[in-house]
Write a protein that holds these residues in place. Structure first.
Motif, PDB file in Angstrom:
ATOM      1  N   LEU A 128       7.104  -2.053  -8.321  1.00 40.31           N
ATOM      2  CA  LEU A 128       7.083  -2.741  -7.272  1.00 40.31           C
ATOM      3  C   LEU A 128       5.976  -3.304  -6.457  1.00 40.31           C
ATOM      4  N   THR A 129       5.237  -2.073  -6.939  1.00 40.57           N
ATOM      5  CA  THR A 129       3.883  -2.463  -6.268  1.00 40.57           C
ATOM      6  C   THR A 129       2.954  -3.805  -6.921  1.00 40.57           C
ATOM      7  N   LYS A 130       3.781  -3.243  -8.177  1.00 42.93           N
ATOM      8  CA  LYS A 130       2.856  -4.827  -9.068  1.00 42.93           C
ATOM      9  C   LYS A 130       3.684  -6.268  -8.777  1.00 42.93           C
ATOM     10  N   PHE A 131       4.953  -5.558  -8.411  1.00 41.78           N
ATOM     11  CA  PHE A 131       6.067  -6.862  -8.261  1.00 41.78           C
ATOM     12  C   PHE A 131       5.351  -7.677  -6.434  1.00 41.78           C
ATOM     13  N   TYR A 132       5.392  -6.766  -5.535  1.00 45.45           N
ATOM     14  CA  TYR A 132       5.969  -7.188  -4.220  1.00 45.45           C
ATOM     15  C   TYR A 132       3.703  -7.592  -4.185  1.00 45.45           C
ATOM     16  N   ALA A 147       0.459  -1.577   0.138  1.00 46.11           N
ATOM     17  CA  ALA A 147       0.480   0.438   0.147  1.00 46.11           C
ATOM     18  C   ALA A 147       1.164   1.233  -0.007  1.00 46.11           C
ATOM     19  N   ILE A 148       1.987   1.322   0.723  1.00 45.06           N
ATOM     20  CA  ILE A 148       3.006   2.191   0.682  1.00 45.06           C
ATOM     21  C   ILE A 148       3.611   2.458  -0.598  1.00 45.06           C
ATOM     22  N   LEU A 149       3.644   1.394  -1.546  1.00 43.72           N
ATOM     23  CA  LEU A 149       4.240   1.334  -2.484  1.00 43.72           C
ATOM     24  C   LEU A 149       3.851   2.273  -3.289  1.00 43.72           C
ATOM     25  N   GLN A 150       2.282   1.945  -3.723  1.00 37.84           N
ATOM     26  CA  GLN A 150       0.838   2.354  -4.451  1.00 37.84           C
ATOM     27  C   GLN A 150       1.122   3.562  -3.830  1.00 37.84           C
ATOM     28  N   THR A 151       1.466   3.827  -2.590  1.00 38.07           N
ATOM     29  CA  THR A 151       0.968   5.840  -3.147  1.00 38.07           C
ATOM     30  C   THR A 151       1.892   6.338  -2.945  1.00 38.07           C
ATOM     31  N   LEU A 152       3.160   6.007  -3.074  1.00 37.30           N
ATOM     32  CA  LEU A 152       4.073   6.640  -3.577  1.00 37.30           C
ATOM     33  C   LEU A 152       3.602   6.166  -5.190  1.00 37.30           C
ATOM     34  N   TRP A 153       3.587   5.714  -5.891  1.00 42.00           N
ATOM     35  CA  TRP A 153       3.646   5.618  -7.230  1.00 42.00           C
ATOM     36  C   TRP A 153       2.374   6.647  -7.997  1.00 42.00           C
ATOM     37  N   HIS A 154       1.176   6.599  -6.686  1.00 40.88           N
ATOM     38  CA  HIS A 154       0.120   7.935  -6.732  1.00 40.88           C
ATOM     39  C   HIS A 154       0.764   9.835  -6.615  1.00 40.88           C
ATOM     40  N   THR A 170      17.135  -1.553 -12.545  1.00 39.33           N
ATOM     41  CA  THR A 170      18.167  -1.499 -11.392  1.00 39.33           C
ATOM     42  C   THR A 170      17.762  -0.671 -10.443  1.00 39.33           C
ATOM     43  N   GLY A 171      17.368   0.999 -10.562  1.00 34.26           N
ATOM     44  CA  GLY A 171      17.146   1.915  -9.518  1.00 34.26           C
ATOM     45  C   GLY A 171      15.494   1.205  -8.438  1.00 34.26           C
ATOM     46  N   ALA A 172      14.877   0.944  -9.156  1.00 34.62           N
ATOM     47  CA  ALA A 172      13.423  -0.067  -8.308  1.00 34.62           C
ATOM     48  C   ALA A 172      14.509  -1.285  -7.785  1.00 34.62           C
ATOM     49  N   TYR A 173      15.379  -1.354  -7.823  1.00 34.33           N
ATOM     50  CA  TYR A 173      15.564  -3.377  -6.939  1.00 34.33           C
ATOM     51  C   TYR A 173      16.732  -2.480  -6.012  1.00 34.33           C
ATOM     52  N   ARG A 174      17.051  -1.374  -6.261  1.00 33.11           N
ATOM     53  CA  ARG A 174      18.130  -0.434  -5.419  1.00 33.11           C
ATOM     54  C   ARG A 174      16.882   0.089  -4.136  1.00 33.11           C
ATOM     55  N   PHE A 175      16.345   0.692  -4.470  1.00 35.90           N
ATOM     56  CA  PHE A 175      15.305   1.432  -3.598  1.00 35.90           C
ATOM     57  C   PHE A 175      14.823   0.778  -3.130  1.00 35.90           C
ATOM     58  N   ALA A 176      13.870  -1.052  -2.862  1.00 38.68           N
ATOM     59  CA  ALA A 176      13.550  -1.778  -2.395  1.00 38.68           C
ATOM     60  C   ALA A 176      14.443  -2.059  -1.890  1.00 38.68           C
ATOM     61  N   THR A 177      15.526  -2.771  -2.143  1.00 38.07           N
ATOM     62  CA  THR A 177      16.566  -2.493  -0.709  1.00 38.07           C
ATOM     63  C   THR A 177      16.452  -1.653   0.194  1.00 38.07           C
ATOM     64  N   ALA A 201       9.146 -14.669  -7.834  1.00 34.58           N
ATOM     65  CA  ALA A 201      10.618 -13.586  -7.432  1.00 34.58           C
ATOM     66  C   ALA A 201      11.696 -13.483  -8.241  1.00 34.58           C
ATOM     67  N   ARG A 202      11.624 -14.621  -9.154  1.00 31.97           N
ATOM     68  CA  ARG A 202      12.867 -14.476 -10.115  1.00 31.97           C
ATOM     69  C   ARG A 202      12.122 -13.295 -11.085  1.00 31.97           C
ATOM     70  N   ALA A 203      11.235 -13.948 -11.397  1.00 36.95           N
ATOM     71  CA  ALA A 203      10.501 -13.386 -12.822  1.00 36.95           C
ATOM     72  C   ALA A 203      11.123 -11.132 -12.813  1.00 36.95           C
ATOM     73  N   GLY A 204      11.297 -10.785 -11.418  1.00 38.04           N
ATOM     74  CA  GLY A 204      11.369  -9.217 -11.545  1.00 38.04           C
ATOM     75  C   GLY A 204       9.710  -8.726 -11.364  1.00 38.04           C
ATOM     76  N   VAL A 205       9.990  -7.234 -11.596  1.00 39.93           N
ATOM     77  CA  VAL A 205       9.419  -6.730 -12.022  1.00 39.93           C
ATOM     78  C   VAL A 205       8.450  -6.655 -13.659  1.00 39.93           C
ATOM     79  N   PRO A 206       6.889  -6.715 -13.631  1.00 41.64           N
ATOM     80  CA  PRO A 206       6.801  -6.135 -15.066  1.00 41.64           C
ATOM     81  C   PRO A 206       6.768  -5.411 -16.087  1.00 41.64           C
ATOM     82  N   ASP A 207       6.942  -5.619 -17.036  1.00 38.57           N
ATOM     83  CA  ASP A 207       7.030  -4.679 -18.104  1.00 38.57           C
ATOM     84  C   ASP A 207       5.250  -4.155 -18.040  1.00 38.57           C
TER      85      ASP A 207
END
Length: 470
Positions: A50-54, A33-40, A215-222, A443-449
């Motif tokens: 990241l919202t759709k991925f997690y 919910a926080i990730l989707q709020t950041l996108w909104h 990579t930027g999305a994954y770095r933010f996630a970590t 998880a291996r598939a990564g964030v969606p296109d």
């Protein structure tokens, strides 16, 4: 071995297994919910990815948690009917509210969130995931309120004619001081689990897919997950300290068993390592920190903490002959494993943050290996915490009111309980393999296109079937 032993093992196995999914669902629902709020708020596409991925990992785990949770309530009537008969008037109320309000709220809005992408207005769609997250947390509160009655019975009376506990003050049950501190402690532990999963998946992609467009999305996630873990670990420690003081008040035997404290002490020392006699009646060897247990238990470095032997004598005089001491090695070590695994997860999160300072990319293979086991650590911490909580209450099923041996179903035979125990264990083992493979696969598939797929010209939007929009 009798039906009581197997019934206890069955409930213990199914409860611990179910609780592997609960903290991840509670914590990950809020993080998504926080990730989707950041996108909104920002419109940044990486937050949507990241919202759709997690979110997909959250949904897989949520489904498994629902499946395993249903079994729990059936066991009360099947294997523990005498307990249900005694406490059903009280225990049933918060569980009914949990099902009718919290769970329905959660499941309804999860459905809207799954199928509402590009169909609901953005604000309404965002509100749906927040409603689902609130439902998850409300669900936890009502269940913990029911469990807290078993730890510290309040708001009830014993009917002398029926011998049943009857509800007299529902507000007292909901505001039980054990529930009020157990709830934030459990939430903090849940965010510890969810943050660890976010870190692990993000770190794996950062180190294995360097230079990719995401990579930027994954770095933010970590980084995001690491800060969640560190803040959660601090909150676990703070709430755990308060919980320890309340536990000393309402369940002094549990505190004494957690520390292997056999004799009443003032001031009392914290046990780093204690070795007791085989019969669990005395201390043989101990390494201790002076004054610390008194402070943890009472808030006063010189406070008095009652010992196991003195409490056993007190309870035998109050409740009648018998042993009122839990299994000391189980309570002692589960308490320490709970702390150790939680601290280990926080230490790895700190290393992950340090490895990415000033925009650096982590390259240490040992860090990656530590990251891969990171989600398991808080899961173990949560599990050992519940083992300590429930085993430390023994031999009571309702503290001070009903012994565990008196709560088991009298009409259920050893063979029947053993059959259901074996069946559930095999089914749960199969579900565990399925859950693990699904999580690893996605998880291996990564964030969606997010490139939109072309729509057929001859298909009206209203006629399109609902789809899992990921």
């Amino acid at each position: 071995m009798d039906a009581l032993d197997v019934a206890r093992w069955q409930f213990g196995v199914t409860t611990v297994y179910h609780f592997l999914f609960v903290p991840l669902t509670i914590g990950l629902s809020v993080l998504v919910a926080i990730l989707q709020t950041l996108w909104h708020r920002t419109g940044n596409e990486r937050y949507l990815k990241l919202t759709k991925f997690y979110g997909k990992l959250f949904l897989i785990n949520f489904a498994m948690g629902v499946v395993t949770g249903i079994v729990q309530e059936f066991q009360f009537g099947m294997n523990w009917s005498d307990y249900s008969r005694f406490v059903g008037d009280i225990f049933g109320a918060p569980l009914a509210i949990e099902a009718l309000v919290a769970f329905f709220l959660e499941s309804t809005f999860i459905g809207l969130w799954i199928f509402g992408w590009d169909r609901l207005p953005k604000r309404l769609h965002l509100a749906s995931i927040w409603a689902a997250a609130i439902g998850s947390n409300l669900s936890a509160y009502f269940i913990l309120a029911a469990n807290s009655f078993m730890q510290n019975p309040v708001g009830y009376r014993i009917n002398p004619d029926t011998g049943r506990a009857e509800l007299t003050d529902f507000v007292a049950v909901l505001t039980n001081k054990v529930a009020l501190i157990t709830f934030p402690h459990t939430l903090a532990g849940s965010f510890l689990v969810a943050g660890s999963l976010v870190v692990t998946v993000g770190l794996w992609h950062v180190m294995r897919n360097r230079g990719s467009a995401d990579t930027g999305a994954y770095r933010f996630a970590t980084r995001f997950g690491s800060w969640v873990v560190l803040v959660s670990a601090a909150l676990v420690a703070i709430t755990g300290d308060i919980q320890g003081k309340i536990m000393t008040q309402v369940q002094p035997m549990k505190m004494a068993a957690a520390e292997g404290l056999y004799s009443t002490e003032s001031p009392a020392s914290f046990s780093v390592l204690t070795i007791g006699s085989l019969d669990g009646s005395r201390e043989l060897f101990a390494i201790k920190i002076p004054y610390l247990l008194s402070y943890l238990g009472t808030g006063d470095p010189n406070g008095t903490v009652q010992g196991i032997n003195d409490l056993q004598a007190q309870y035998a005089s109050q409740y009648g002959a018998g042993s009122y001491t839990p299994i000391i090695p189980v309570t002692y070590w589960s308490f320490r494993f709970m702390i150790a695994f939680g601290m280990a997860a926080a230490a790895i999160a700190l290393l992950v943050l340090w490895s990415q300072r000033k925009g650096r990319t982590p390259t240490n293979r040992w860090l990656l290996r530590a990251g891969l086991v990171m989600p398991v650590l808080p899961l173990l911490a949560n599990s050992f915490g519940w083992i300590f909580t429930e085993m430390g209450r023994q031999p009571w099923i309702v503290y001070g009111e009903m012994l565990t041996r008196n709560g088991v179903s009298r009409s259920v035979s050893l063979a029947e309980v053993l059959t259901s125990f074996t069946a559930f264990t095999l089914i749960y083992a199969t579900l565990a393999v399925i859950e693990f493979k699904l999580l690893v696969r996605y998880a291996r598939a990564g964030v969606p296109d997010l490139t939109p797929a072309p729509e057929p010209d001859d298909t009206d939007d209203a006629e399109r079937p609902l789809a899992f929009a990921y």
